[in-house]
Design a protein around this motif. Structure first.
Motif, PDB file in Angstrom:
ATOM      1  N   PHE A  10      17.121  -9.148  -1.024  1.00 27.88           N
ATOM      2  CA  PHE A  10      18.577  -9.315  -1.127  1.00 27.88           C
ATOM      3  C   PHE A  10      19.088 -10.644  -0.570  1.00 27.88           C
ATOM      4  CE2 PHE A  10      17.910  -4.652  -0.896  1.00 27.88           C
ATOM      5  CZ  PHE A  10      18.126  -4.407  -2.233  1.00 27.88           C
ATOM      6  N   ASP A  11      18.186 -11.497  -0.085  1.00 26.42           N
ATOM      7  CA  ASP A  11      18.627 -12.800   0.396  1.00 26.42           C
ATOM      8  C   ASP A  11      18.897 -13.732  -0.783  1.00 26.42           C
ATOM      9  OD1 ASP A  11      18.172 -11.807   2.903  1.00 26.42           O
ATOM     10  OD2 ASP A  11      16.396 -13.032   3.310  1.00 26.42           O
ATOM     11  N   THR A  12      19.822 -14.647  -0.570  1.00 30.26           N
ATOM     12  CA  THR A  12      20.104 -15.706  -1.538  1.00 30.26           C
ATOM     13  C   THR A  12      19.362 -16.945  -1.067  1.00 30.26           C
ATOM     14  OG1 THR A  12      22.264 -14.775  -2.062  1.00 30.26           O
ATOM     15  CG2 THR A  12      21.912 -17.088  -2.621  1.00 30.26           C
ATOM     16  N   ILE A  13      18.577 -17.530  -1.951  1.00 30.11           N
ATOM     17  CA  ILE A  13      17.692 -18.627  -1.576  1.00 30.11           C
ATOM     18  C   ILE A  13      17.938 -19.823  -2.490  1.00 30.11           C
ATOM     19  CG2 ILE A  13      15.273 -19.310  -1.264  1.00 30.11           C
ATOM     20  CD1 ILE A  13      14.721 -16.186  -1.157  1.00 30.11           C
ATOM     21  N   VAL A  14      18.115 -20.980  -1.874  1.00 32.46           N
ATOM     22  CA  VAL A  14      18.229 -22.219  -2.636  1.00 32.46           C
ATOM     23  C   VAL A  14      16.852 -22.870  -2.625  1.00 32.46           C
ATOM     24  CG1 VAL A  14      19.327 -24.479  -2.833  1.00 32.46           C
ATOM     25  CG2 VAL A  14      20.648 -22.512  -1.992  1.00 32.46           C
ATOM     26  N   ILE A  15      16.314 -23.083  -3.819  1.00 31.23           N
ATOM     27  CA  ILE A  15      15.011 -23.734  -3.920  1.00 31.23           C
ATOM     28  C   ILE A  15      15.147 -25.007  -4.735  1.00 31.23           C
ATOM     29  CG2 ILE A  15      13.596 -21.652  -3.675  1.00 31.23           C
ATOM     30  CD1 ILE A  15      13.372 -21.550  -6.735  1.00 31.23           C
ATOM     31  N   TYR A  16      14.281 -25.954  -4.425  1.00 26.13           N
ATOM     32  CA  TYR A  16      14.194 -27.160  -5.242  1.00 26.13           C
ATOM     33  C   TYR A  16      12.954 -27.013  -6.102  1.00 26.13           C
ATOM     34  CZ  TYR A  16      13.647 -31.951  -6.774  1.00 26.13           C
ATOM     35  OH  TYR A  16      13.503 -33.076  -7.552  1.00 26.13           O
ATOM     36  N   ASN A  17      13.152 -26.963  -7.404  1.00 28.55           N
ATOM     37  CA  ASN A  17      12.053 -26.795  -8.349  1.00 28.55           C
ATOM     38  C   ASN A  17      11.529 -28.180  -8.720  1.00 28.55           C
ATOM     39  OD1 ASN A  17      10.584 -26.542 -10.813  1.00 28.55           O
ATOM     40  ND2 ASN A  17      11.556 -24.569 -11.193  1.00 28.55           N
ATOM     41  N   GLU A  18      10.317 -28.502  -8.253  1.00 26.53           N
ATOM     42  CA  GLU A  18       9.775 -29.841  -8.484  1.00 26.53           C
ATOM     43  C   GLU A  18       9.479 -30.099  -9.958  1.00 26.53           C
ATOM     44  OE1 GLU A  18       6.520 -30.563  -5.789  1.00 26.53           O
ATOM     45  OE2 GLU A  18       7.731 -30.028  -4.052  1.00 26.53           O
ATOM     46  N   LEU A  20      11.225 -28.923 -12.540  1.00 21.91           N
ATOM     47  CA  LEU A  20      12.483 -29.193 -13.230  1.00 21.91           C
ATOM     48  C   LEU A  20      13.254 -30.346 -12.592  1.00 21.91           C
ATOM     49  CD1 LEU A  20      13.750 -25.541 -13.777  1.00 21.91           C
ATOM     50  CD2 LEU A  20      12.553 -27.005 -15.406  1.00 21.91           C
ATOM     51  N   GLY A  21      12.902 -30.675 -11.350  1.00 22.09           N
ATOM     52  CA  GLY A  21      13.588 -31.750 -10.657  1.00 22.09           C
ATOM     53  C   GLY A  21      15.012 -31.403 -10.272  1.00 22.09           C
ATOM     54  N   ARG A  22      15.266 -30.109  -9.999  1.00 18.70           N
ATOM     55  CA  ARG A  22      16.619 -29.720  -9.610  1.00 18.70           C
ATOM     56  C   ARG A  22      16.606 -28.477  -8.736  1.00 18.70           C
ATOM     57  NH1 ARG A  22      18.691 -25.507 -12.983  1.00 18.70           N
ATOM     58  NH2 ARG A  22      17.373 -25.125 -14.794  1.00 18.70           N
ATOM     59  N   GLU A  23      17.729 -28.286  -8.059  1.00 24.07           N
ATOM     60  CA  GLU A  23      17.876 -27.105  -7.215  1.00 24.07           C
ATOM     61  C   GLU A  23      18.267 -25.902  -8.052  1.00 24.07           C
ATOM     62  OE1 GLU A  23      20.592 -27.674  -3.979  1.00 24.07           O
ATOM     63  OE2 GLU A  23      19.082 -28.731  -2.782  1.00 24.07           O
ATOM     64  N   GLN A  24      17.829 -24.741  -7.600  1.00 19.05           N
ATOM     65  CA  GLN A  24      18.209 -23.480  -8.232  1.00 19.05           C
ATOM     66  C   GLN A  24      18.564 -22.513  -7.117  1.00 19.05           C
ATOM     67  OE1 GLN A  24      14.239 -23.273 -10.259  1.00 19.05           O
ATOM     68  NE2 GLN A  24      15.469 -22.547 -11.961  1.00 19.05           N
ATOM     69  N   THR A  25      19.549 -21.676  -7.358  1.00 19.66           N
ATOM     70  CA  THR A  25      19.906 -20.640  -6.394  1.00 19.66           C
ATOM     71  C   THR A  25      19.521 -19.296  -6.993  1.00 19.66           C
ATOM     72  OG1 THR A  25      21.741 -21.959  -5.568  1.00 19.66           O
ATOM     73  CG2 THR A  25      21.778 -19.604  -5.065  1.00 19.66           C
ATOM     74  N   ILE A  26      18.735 -18.549  -6.249  1.00 19.81           N
ATOM     75  CA  ILE A  26      18.294 -17.246  -6.739  1.00 19.81           C
ATOM     76  C   ILE A  26      18.547 -16.198  -5.660  1.00 19.81           C
ATOM     77  CG2 ILE A  26      16.494 -18.247  -8.212  1.00 19.81           C
ATOM     78  CD1 ILE A  26      14.532 -17.093  -5.986  1.00 19.81           C
ATOM     79  N   ARG A  27      18.503 -14.946  -6.054  1.00 18.39           N
ATOM     80  CA  ARG A  27      18.613 -13.849  -5.103  1.00 18.39           C
ATOM     81  C   ARG A  27      17.449 -12.899  -5.345  1.00 18.39           C
ATOM     82  NH1 ARG A  27      23.548  -9.586  -4.051  1.00 18.39           N
ATOM     83  NH2 ARG A  27      22.816  -8.947  -2.009  1.00 18.39           N
ATOM     84  N   LEU A  28      16.755 -12.546  -4.274  1.00 19.57           N
ATOM     85  CA  LEU A  28      15.623 -11.628  -4.397  1.00 19.57           C
ATOM     86  C   LEU A  28      16.140 -10.194  -4.433  1.00 19.57           C
ATOM     87  CD1 LEU A  28      12.917 -13.027  -1.953  1.00 19.57           C
ATOM     88  CD2 LEU A  28      12.958 -13.146  -4.445  1.00 19.57           C
ATOM     89  N   VAL A  29      15.749  -9.458  -5.462  1.00 22.05           N
ATOM     90  CA  VAL A  29      16.214  -8.078  -5.624  1.00 22.05           C
ATOM     91  C   VAL A  29      15.033  -7.185  -6.001  1.00 22.05           C
ATOM     92  CG1 VAL A  29      18.561  -8.738  -6.301  1.00 22.05           C
ATOM     93  CG2 VAL A  29      16.804  -8.486  -8.059  1.00 22.05           C
ATOM     94  N   THR A  30      15.296  -5.879  -6.029  1.00 25.25           N
ATOM     95  CA  THR A  30      14.277  -4.946  -6.497  1.00 25.25           C
ATOM     96  C   THR A  30      14.148  -5.081  -8.013  1.00 25.25           C
ATOM     97  OG1 THR A  30      15.962  -3.254  -6.650  1.00 25.25           O
ATOM     98  CG2 THR A  30      14.655  -3.283  -4.637  1.00 25.25           C
ATOM     99  N   THR A  31      13.036  -4.659  -8.525  1.00 29.01           N
ATOM    100  CA  THR A  31      12.753  -4.816  -9.945  1.00 29.01           C
ATOM    101  C   THR A  31      13.850  -4.203 -10.818  1.00 29.01           C
ATOM    102  OG1 THR A  31      10.415  -4.838  -9.453  1.00 29.01           O
ATOM    103  CG2 THR A  31      11.006  -4.417 -11.726  1.00 29.01           C
ATOM    104  N   LEU A  32      14.404  -3.073 -10.385  1.00 33.72           N
ATOM    105  CA  LEU A  32      15.455  -2.408 -11.172  1.00 33.72           C
ATOM    106  C   LEU A  32      16.692  -3.271 -11.338  1.00 33.72           C
ATOM    107  CD1 LEU A  32      15.447   1.252  -9.806  1.00 33.72           C
ATOM    108  CD2 LEU A  32      14.883   0.491 -12.115  1.00 33.72           C
TER     109      LEU A  32
END
Length: 91
Positions: A10-18, A20-32
């Motif tokens: 359930f955390d929101t994580i900002v990652i830099y995708n090398e 794609l060369g850009r930042e992405q914001t994702i949230r970890l959730v259960t598969t459902l």
């Protein structure tokens, strides 16, 4: 380092995708609750597995398949909790 500093469900994580060369914001959730278009990524997915338990500054390899791998760097983690506002994906 405490668990509070590490990426979890359930955390929101900002990652830099090398790749794609850009930042992405994702949230970890259960598969459902996964919905890639909304940035809701399953903890069981390649990205989710790579990020769980990691912390800001970590550079981690995401392995989609033996042929497809890429690196991301964790830039920020915002702690979240299951707030029940997330819809459960319908199949």
């Amino acid at each position: 380092q405490s668990q509070a500093d590490r990426a979890g469900l359930f955390d929101t994580i900002v990652i830099y995708n090398e790749k794609l060369g850009r930042e992405q914001t994702i949230r970890l959730v259960t598969t459902l609750r996964q919905d890639a278009l909304k940035g809701l990524i399953s903890k069981e997915s390649p990205v989710g597995k790579a990020l769980l338990g990691r912390q800001v500054g970590d550079r981690v390899q995401v392995e989609v398949s033996p042929e497809l791998k890429y690196w991301v760097e964790i830039r920020a983690i915002e702690k979240g909790r299951d707030d029940e506002s997330l819809e459960i994906s319908s199949y």
